[in-house]
Design an enzyme around this catalytic site. Structure first.
Site, PDB file in Angstrom:
ATOM      1  N   LEU A  12       0.829  -1.212   0.000  1.00  0.00           N
ATOM      2  CA  LEU A  12       0.000   0.000   0.000  1.00  0.00           C
ATOM      3  C   LEU A  12       0.859   1.256   0.000  1.00  0.00           C
ATOM      4  O   LEU A  12       0.590   2.223   0.699  1.00  0.00           O
ATOM      5  CB  LEU A  12      -0.944  -0.004   1.217  1.00  0.00           C
ATOM      6  CG  LEU A  12      -2.091  -1.021   1.166  1.00  0.00           C
ATOM      7  CD1 LEU A  12      -2.851  -1.033   2.482  1.00  0.00           C
ATOM      8  CD2 LEU A  12      -3.032  -0.710   0.007  1.00  0.00           C
ATOM      9  N   GLY A  13       1.906   1.211  -0.812  1.00  0.00           N
ATOM     10  CA  GLY A  13       2.715   2.405  -1.013  1.00  0.00           C
ATOM     11  C   GLY A  13       2.015   3.343  -1.979  1.00  0.00           C
ATOM     12  O   GLY A  13       0.795   3.318  -2.124  1.00  0.00           O
ATOM     13  N   VAL A  15       1.832   3.435  -5.251  1.00  0.00           N
ATOM     14  CA  VAL A  15       1.066   2.776  -6.314  1.00  0.00           C
ATOM     15  C   VAL A  15      -0.106   2.005  -5.737  1.00  0.00           C
ATOM     16  O   VAL A  15      -1.236   2.085  -6.240  1.00  0.00           O
ATOM     17  CB  VAL A  15       1.974   1.852  -7.141  1.00  0.00           C
ATOM     18  CG1 VAL A  15       1.153   1.112  -8.209  1.00  0.00           C
ATOM     19  CG2 VAL A  15       3.085   2.648  -7.813  1.00  0.00           C
ATOM     20  N   ALA A  17      -1.790   2.403  -2.937  1.00  0.00           N
ATOM     21  CA  ALA A  17      -2.846   3.304  -2.473  1.00  0.00           C
ATOM     22  C   ALA A  17      -3.605   3.902  -3.654  1.00  0.00           C
ATOM     23  O   ALA A  17      -4.826   4.090  -3.599  1.00  0.00           O
ATOM     24  CB  ALA A  17      -2.248   4.406  -1.602  1.00  0.00           C
ATOM     25  N   VAL A 133       6.849  -1.865 -16.837  1.00  0.00           N
ATOM     26  CA  VAL A 133       7.725  -1.135 -17.761  1.00  0.00           C
ATOM     27  C   VAL A 133       7.040   0.160 -18.191  1.00  0.00           C
ATOM     28  O   VAL A 133       5.905   0.138 -18.670  1.00  0.00           O
ATOM     29  CB  VAL A 133       8.060  -1.973 -19.008  1.00  0.00           C
ATOM     30  CG1 VAL A 133       8.981  -1.194 -19.938  1.00  0.00           C
ATOM     31  CG2 VAL A 133       8.699  -3.298 -18.610  1.00  0.00           C
ATOM     32  N   GLY A 135       5.688   2.633 -16.594  1.00  0.00           N
ATOM     33  CA  GLY A 135       4.567   3.148 -15.802  1.00  0.00           C
ATOM     34  C   GLY A 135       3.223   3.135 -16.486  1.00  0.00           C
ATOM     35  O   GLY A 135       2.604   2.093 -16.661  1.00  0.00           O
ATOM     36  N   GLY A 188      13.448  14.728  -5.105  1.00  0.00           N
ATOM     37  CA  GLY A 188      12.808  13.416  -5.029  1.00  0.00           C
ATOM     38  C   GLY A 188      12.768  12.643  -6.328  1.00  0.00           C
ATOM     39  O   GLY A 188      12.153  11.585  -6.427  1.00  0.00           O
ATOM     40  N   GLU A 191      17.076   8.660  -6.120  1.00  0.00           N
ATOM     41  CA  GLU A 191      17.219   8.037  -4.811  1.00  0.00           C
ATOM     42  C   GLU A 191      18.471   8.558  -4.102  1.00  0.00           C
ATOM     43  O   GLU A 191      19.376   9.130  -4.730  1.00  0.00           O
ATOM     44  CB  GLU A 191      17.320   6.519  -4.967  1.00  0.00           C
ATOM     45  CG  GLU A 191      16.137   5.863  -5.654  1.00  0.00           C
ATOM     46  CD  GLU A 191      14.891   5.850  -4.794  1.00  0.00           C
ATOM     47  OE1 GLU A 191      15.012   6.015  -3.558  1.00  0.00           O
ATOM     48  OE2 GLU A 191      13.788   5.668  -5.345  1.00  0.00           O
ATOM     49  N   LYS A 206      14.123  -3.266 -17.636  1.00  0.00           N
ATOM     50  CA  LYS A 206      12.937  -2.991 -18.448  1.00  0.00           C
ATOM     51  C   LYS A 206      13.153  -3.411 -19.902  1.00  0.00           C
ATOM     52  O   LYS A 206      12.252  -3.969 -20.535  1.00  0.00           O
ATOM     53  CB  LYS A 206      12.587  -1.504 -18.358  1.00  0.00           C
ATOM     54  CG  LYS A 206      12.190  -1.048 -16.961  1.00  0.00           C
ATOM     55  CD  LYS A 206      12.089   0.470 -16.874  1.00  0.00           C
ATOM     56  CE  LYS A 206      11.752   0.925 -15.470  1.00  0.00           C
ATOM     57  NZ  LYS A 206      11.760   2.402 -15.340  1.00  0.00           N
TER      58      LYS A 206
END
Length: 438
Positions: A12-13, A15, A17, A133, A135, A188, A191, A206
């Site tokens: 539930l990060g 994506v 959520a 791949v 998004g 952001g 990383e 990918k």
């Protein structure tokens, strides 16, 4: 109405959520389009903290593997990430239990995708991964289903938003790689440890998936030649601009006489090409096929809602009963991947040298290039310090020289540059960037 497709969601990060939100927001239209409701019945996550999403009536399950085999679910959605456990164990448990699986986990698929495809086929269930791949770009379905009547010759694209953002800022603002990376981390986009992105490994995973879908080879990131963008300097981007090019980190899979060449590296593409117009964190994939010619898909390569959109697309296919082999062909028919030596690569090259300012230097460089039958399309000699990124202190010792070759092979270029270095007529290490027709 038909019985609902019951969903178990792990992770539930950002994506996960977003998937919950889309299932709730579009519940009515999804039910109409799929012919049955899509019902979230159970979730698992690292904690039960409030994520600002509606989970009324949804069960919490502490163990992802238990959720994956829960008798009440029809499909297991894996959004935990990571190539190993618990994601791998949960997906494999779900497939063995006869549950369809939807995942956005490129790392897991790159390492274990063929084995997991075999497991899905053995249980006669779907393994879907549109979100793995690029998004929100529907590239998986495009390669696997929409272009099934075509023969592929090349698939290439910008598959990492972090690298594209850095190269865009470097070009437009004249920033150094280091300064731009620090800013990307602050915002952001990169990383704290950006190695996986900037050294090309994310793109390689990918690309291995795309190559499998396009060319029927087994997914194998070890078959991909990889270079990152950390060696790119502002003077390379300025030179590219003057020569009519733009630098992008591309993943390229191309059919050659030797086999399927898979490579990731900084690439110069013509500024007039569509791929060169893709700036910032945006992704793009170009496909060369025989019947439909060239197709380019552009869109967000990451982000909660964009990636969740692809997850929902997979869920809709499963709800409708769409059933295709995960990689387009039965796993038993996927050909082994082989890492082709880059020495066989053919194309144009950009070369930046710091030529020692002494008699005979130009003749020596020309001699060693001619020995390898390398023809030059252009040669530019800069005055030291003529651009802000060049070091004026080197004026008395060396002169920046930029060469652009006609099509040749990499082995010849490498031999020629090694001979030039050995002759002592250049300072430092020559910069080499491949040129891709786009």
């Amino acid at each position: 109405m038909s019985k609902p497709l019951k969903i178990g969601l792990a992770g539930l990060g950002t994506v996960g959520a977003s998937v919950v939100r889309l299932l709730d927001t579009h519940a009515t239209s999804l039910s109409a389009r799929c012919g049955r409701p899509l019902q979230l019945v159970a979730v698992t996550a690292r904690s039960r903290k409030d994520r600002g999403i509606k989970l009324d009536g949804v069960r919490w399950v502490d163990d992802p593997v238990k959720l994956a085999t829960d008798p009440e679910i029809d499909v297991f959605v894996e959004l935990m990430g990571g190539e190993g456990d618990p994601a791998k164990a949960a997906v494999e448990a779900a497939l063995k239990a006869g549950k369809a699986v939807v995942t956005a986990n490129k790392a897991m698929l790159a390492r274990h995708g063929v084995a997991q495809a075999k497991a899905a086929e053995a249980s006669n269930v779907q393994l879907a991964f549109e979100a793995a791949v690029a998004g929100g770009i529907p590239i998986v379905k495009t390669l696997r289903e929409s272009l099934v009547g075509n023969e592929f010759s090349r698939v290439y694209g910008i598959l990492n938003g972090t690298c594209n953002y850095i190269l865009t800022r470097m070009e437009l603002e004249g920033l150094s790689f280091g300064d731009c990376l620090k800013d990307a981390q602050r915002l952001g986009y990169a990383e704290a440890d950006p190695t996986f992105d900037i050294e090309g490994h994310d793109t390689a995973q990918k690309l291995a998936i795309l190559a499998s879908l396009a060319f029927g080879v087994a997914v194998d990131p070890e078959a991909v030649y990889v270079e990152g963008i950390s060696s790119i300097a502002p003077e390379d981007l300025r030179a590219a601009d003057e020569l009519g090019y733009r630098v992008k980190l591309l993943g390229v899979a191309v059919k050659t006489e030797q086999g399927i060449e898979q490579r990731v590296h900084p690439t110069m593409v013509p500024k007039t090409s569509a791929i060169a117009q893709v700036m910032g964190v945006t992704n793009a994939v170009a496909i060369d096929v025989d019947a439909a010619k060239e197709i380019i898909l552009v869109g967000p390569g990451a982000g909660g809602m964009a990636t969740a959109s692809s997850v929902i697309s997979d869920l809709a296919d499963i709800a409708r009963g769409t059933h295709v082999p995960p990689f387009g062909l039965p796993s038993s028919q996927l050909k082994p991947s082989a890492k082709l030596p880059m020495q066989h690569h053919e194309g144009g090259y950009y070369i930046r040298l710091l030529a020692v300012d002494k008699p005979g230097t130009a003749a020596a460089i020309a001699h060693h290039l001619a020995e390898e039958d390398i023809s030059l399309e252009s040669i530019v000699q800069r005055r030291p310090g003529s651009h802000g990124g060049d070091d004026p202190k080197s004026a008395s010792a060396s002169v920046p020289v930029i060469l652009v070759t006609y099509a040749t092979n990499e082995d010849a270029v490498r031999r020629a540059l090694a001979a030039v270095v050995a002759a002592g007529v250049v300072a430092g290490t020559p910069q080499l960037i491949r040129i891709e027709k786009a």
